[in-house]
Each structure stands twice: as C-alpha cells, then as structure tokens.
Design a protein around this motif. Structure first.
Motif, PDB file in Angstrom:
ATOM      1  N   VAL A 151      -2.773   8.017   3.840  1.00 11.68           N
ATOM      2  CA  VAL A 151      -2.727   8.899   2.670  1.00 11.68           C
ATOM      3  C   VAL A 151      -3.250  10.276   3.057  1.00 11.68           C
ATOM      4  O   VAL A 151      -3.898  10.459   4.091  1.00 11.68           O
TER       5      VAL A 151
ATOM      6  N   ARG B  64      -8.817   6.308  -2.216  1.00 12.44           N
ATOM      7  CA  ARG B  64      -8.175   5.105  -1.680  1.00 12.44           C
ATOM      8  C   ARG B  64      -9.230   4.129  -1.145  1.00 12.44           C
ATOM      9  O   ARG B  64      -9.176   2.933  -1.416  1.00 12.44           O
TER      10      ARG B  64
ATOM     11  N   ALA C  72      -1.740  -1.935   4.543  1.00 10.78           N
ATOM     12  CA  ALA C  72      -2.648  -0.793   4.394  1.00 10.78           C
ATOM     13  C   ALA C  72      -2.682   0.071   5.656  1.00 10.78           C
ATOM     14  O   ALA C  72      -2.953   1.272   5.581  1.00 10.78           O
TER      15      ALA C  72
ATOM     16  N   ALA D 295       0.812  -1.223   0.000  1.00  7.53           N
ATOM     17  CA  ALA D 295       0.000   0.000   0.000  1.00  7.53           C
ATOM     18  C   ALA D 295       0.846   1.274   0.000  1.00  7.53           C
ATOM     19  O   ALA D 295       0.298   2.375   0.084  1.00  7.53           O
TER      20      ALA D 295
ATOM     21  N   ARG E  47       0.913   5.268  -4.569  1.00 10.83           N
ATOM     22  CA  ARG E  47      -0.239   6.166  -4.691  1.00 10.83           C
ATOM     23  C   ARG E  47      -1.441   5.397  -5.218  1.00 10.83           C
ATOM     24  O   ARG E  47      -1.308   4.399  -5.920  1.00 10.83           O
ATOM     25  N   THR E  48      -2.634   5.891  -4.893  1.00 14.96           N
ATOM     26  CA  THR E  48      -3.868   5.197  -5.270  1.00 14.96           C
ATOM     27  C   THR E  48      -3.971   5.016  -6.777  1.00 14.96           C
ATOM     28  O   THR E  48      -4.367   3.957  -7.263  1.00 14.96           O
TER      29      THR E  48
ATOM     30  N   GLU F 231      -6.797  12.352  -0.907  1.00 13.57           N
ATOM     31  CA  GLU F 231      -6.687  11.069  -1.597  1.00 13.57           C
ATOM     32  C   GLU F 231      -7.448   9.959  -0.863  1.00 13.57           C
ATOM     33  O   GLU F 231      -7.650   8.869  -1.410  1.00 13.57           O
ATOM     34  N   GLU F 232      -7.896  10.256   0.340  1.00 15.11           N
ATOM     35  CA  GLU F 232      -8.489   9.222   1.181  1.00 15.11           C
ATOM     36  C   GLU F 232      -9.751   8.617   0.569  1.00 15.11           C
ATOM     37  O   GLU F 232      -9.945   7.400   0.602  1.00 15.11           O
TER      38      GLU F 232
END
Length: 304
Positions: free
Chosen positions: A223, A231, A218, A190, A193-194, A227-228
């Motif tokens: 993040v 994700r 994870a 993890a 980046r997503t 970005e959460e």
C-alpha cells in the motif's frame, strides 16, 4: 332448550388455555417514540431484544414472550387491558443500541415504565448442551476479484465441507453481510483498500461478533506510504489471521476449524419453568409500578 343453554355457556366461557399472542417487531428507531407514548398511559412496555447471530436462542425467546403475553392478556383483559405491551427489536439493526442499554448477550429483556428502564436482564430460554456428533458447518464470506484465487479457494472450501458466498468487490461484500447471515469467517483478499477491509470486517461482526476475519495475499499487495499505518493497525487490531499468500487447503481447514470446534457438539436444549419465571418477573414489575416503587432498573440475569 338445554342444548341452546349449553352453547351459550360455552360461547361466554373464558378459555382455560391462553393462545400465544404475537410480539410485534419494531425498528429500534421507533422505540423512543413508543416509550414516550406509553409512559403517559401507565403501560408497561416489554421489549424482547433478539439477534440474528443467536438465532435459536432468539426464536425460543420470542415464543416464550408470546406465551407470557397471552397469559397477561387473559389476566388483565377485563380489569386493565392496556397494562402491558410486548414488542421485539433486532439488536443488529443499529450497532449502538446494545451499548446504550448495556446488552452484552442475546436474547435480552428490557422493560420501560413511565418513560424509564425499570428492568434489564438477559433471557436464558435455551442453553447449549453437549451432544456428540452434532456440528455446524462453517459458512464463509469469500471476498476476491481474481479468478485464479477464487477457483483455488472455492475448491478448498468445498473440500472442507463449507458453505460460502462469493463477493467480487467490497460493495458486494457489504451487501451480502447486510443480510444478517452469520458467517463463520470473512476470507478477504488484501487487494482492497484498508477502509474497505475495515468496513467488511465491521459488517460481518455486526451480525456475529465472533466471526473470524482472515486476510490473505498480504505480501502481494503493498500500500501507499500514507495508508501503511492504517493497514498495519487494521491487521493488528481487527484481523484474526493475516496470511502472506493464498492459503492452502490444509491451512484454510485448520483456520476454520478453530471456530468450528467452539460450536461443535453443542445443541440447544430447553430447560425447566422459563415461562413461569418470565411471567413472574413481569408481574413483579407491574406490582412495584402500582405501588410506586420502580425507582430504577433491575439489572442481572433472568433465568427465563
């Protein structure tokens, strides 16, 4: 004299057994141009759609097409040598091709005449038959830049009897996935980046849609707030399993066995009169075309 006459007769005689003719592979990008070119010639274009993720099925379908192509060449070589043309395309080349023609399984057969699709059916040249004691070993794409996790996971993969490819970053993972090698699973840290995680998952599943996407550690890689949401959506919609930490041997073995069980004890088995059936399908389309009755594609499943 008699010997000379016999030799001449043999040379002029038509062969009773058709030698398989090559089915030319072409890019999907070239197909529209070829369809347009052959539409003005009245040629029936038979397109055999193959897929790297269905390798054994595709090999058999290609061989089947080559034999049928030879049968048709022998039948029409004097009266109408341009009656039919065979080509092959790889379904994994462009992701939208299968959706465009409603292809859900490979191998598949499309036929074009007059610029339109007049036939669209799945080929069933080989079927999976149960056989005890046969199991395909898992093949894993491991994506991780951290040596400690690499060492631990490679040790677990080795104990599980897996084959694996190691990618140190997303770019390398995408390059490995582009080789059209079907992976049982993508095991991804993890740390990336997503958007990189998403790209890797898409690339792996483009070759084999049933591949597992397993993301680990994870809980160790938070993040940014912006970005959460992306994700969480990726975890929910695209991941087979999300692991907070690096999985132990037992956990990893159990996850990989989930997919391996579906392939275990299954081997390809050839069935019946596939060659004759596909030949009859092509002849039927040719006949309807000659009588002007090809008004739309024939959809369904061909037991070829």
């Amino acid at each position: 004299v008699s010997g000379k006459c016999t030799t001449e007769k043999l040379l002029n005689a038509k062969p009773t057994v058709a030698t398989p003719k090559t089915v030319t592979p072409i890019s999907q990008l070239k197909l529209p141009e070829l369809v347009e070119e052959l539409s003005s010639q009245g040629t029936l274009l038979v397109v055999i759609c193959l897929a790297a993720y269905a390798m054994e099925q595709s090999k058999y379908a290609k061989l089947l097409a080559e034999k049928v192509h030879a049968d048709l060449h022998q039948r029409y070589r004097d009266s109408n040598p341009t009656a039919v043309q065979f080509v092959a395309v790889e379904l994994t080349e462009i992701s939208g091709f299968a959706a465009q023609y409603g292809i859900k399984e490979a191998p598949y057969c499309l036929m074009f005449q007059g610029g339109s699709v007049v036939y669209a059916k799945r080929l069933r040249g080989m079927r999976l038959m149960a056989k005890e004691g046969v199991q395909q070993l898992p093949h894993v794409l491991l994506v991780c830049s951290q040596p400690a996790q690499q060492l631990k996971l490679e040790r677990s993969l080795r104990r599980s009897g897996c084959a694996w490819d190691l990618a140190m970053d997303a770019h390398q993972a995408l390059r490995l996935a582009s080789r059209a090698t079907p992976y049982t699973a993508a095991l991804i840290c993890a740390e990336f980046r997503t958007e990189e995680l998403h790209s890797i998952a898409v690339a792996v599943r483009r070759v084999d849609p049933s591949s597992l996407v397993l993301v680990f550690d994870a809980g160790l890689h938070p993040v940014a707030a912006d970005e959460e949401e992306a994700r969480m959506r990726f975890f929910k919609e695209e991941c087979s399993e999300v692991l907070v930490y690096t999985p132990s041997y037992t956990a990893l073995h159990a996850l990989l066995s989930r997919k391996s069980r579906s392939a275990e004890s299954s081997v390809p088995s050839r069935v019946g009169t596939e060659r004759a059936e596909l030949l009859n399908e092509v002849l039927g389309v040719l006949e309807r075309g000659q009588h002007g009755s090809n008004t739309g594609p024939l959809l369904g499943t061909a037991a070829a």
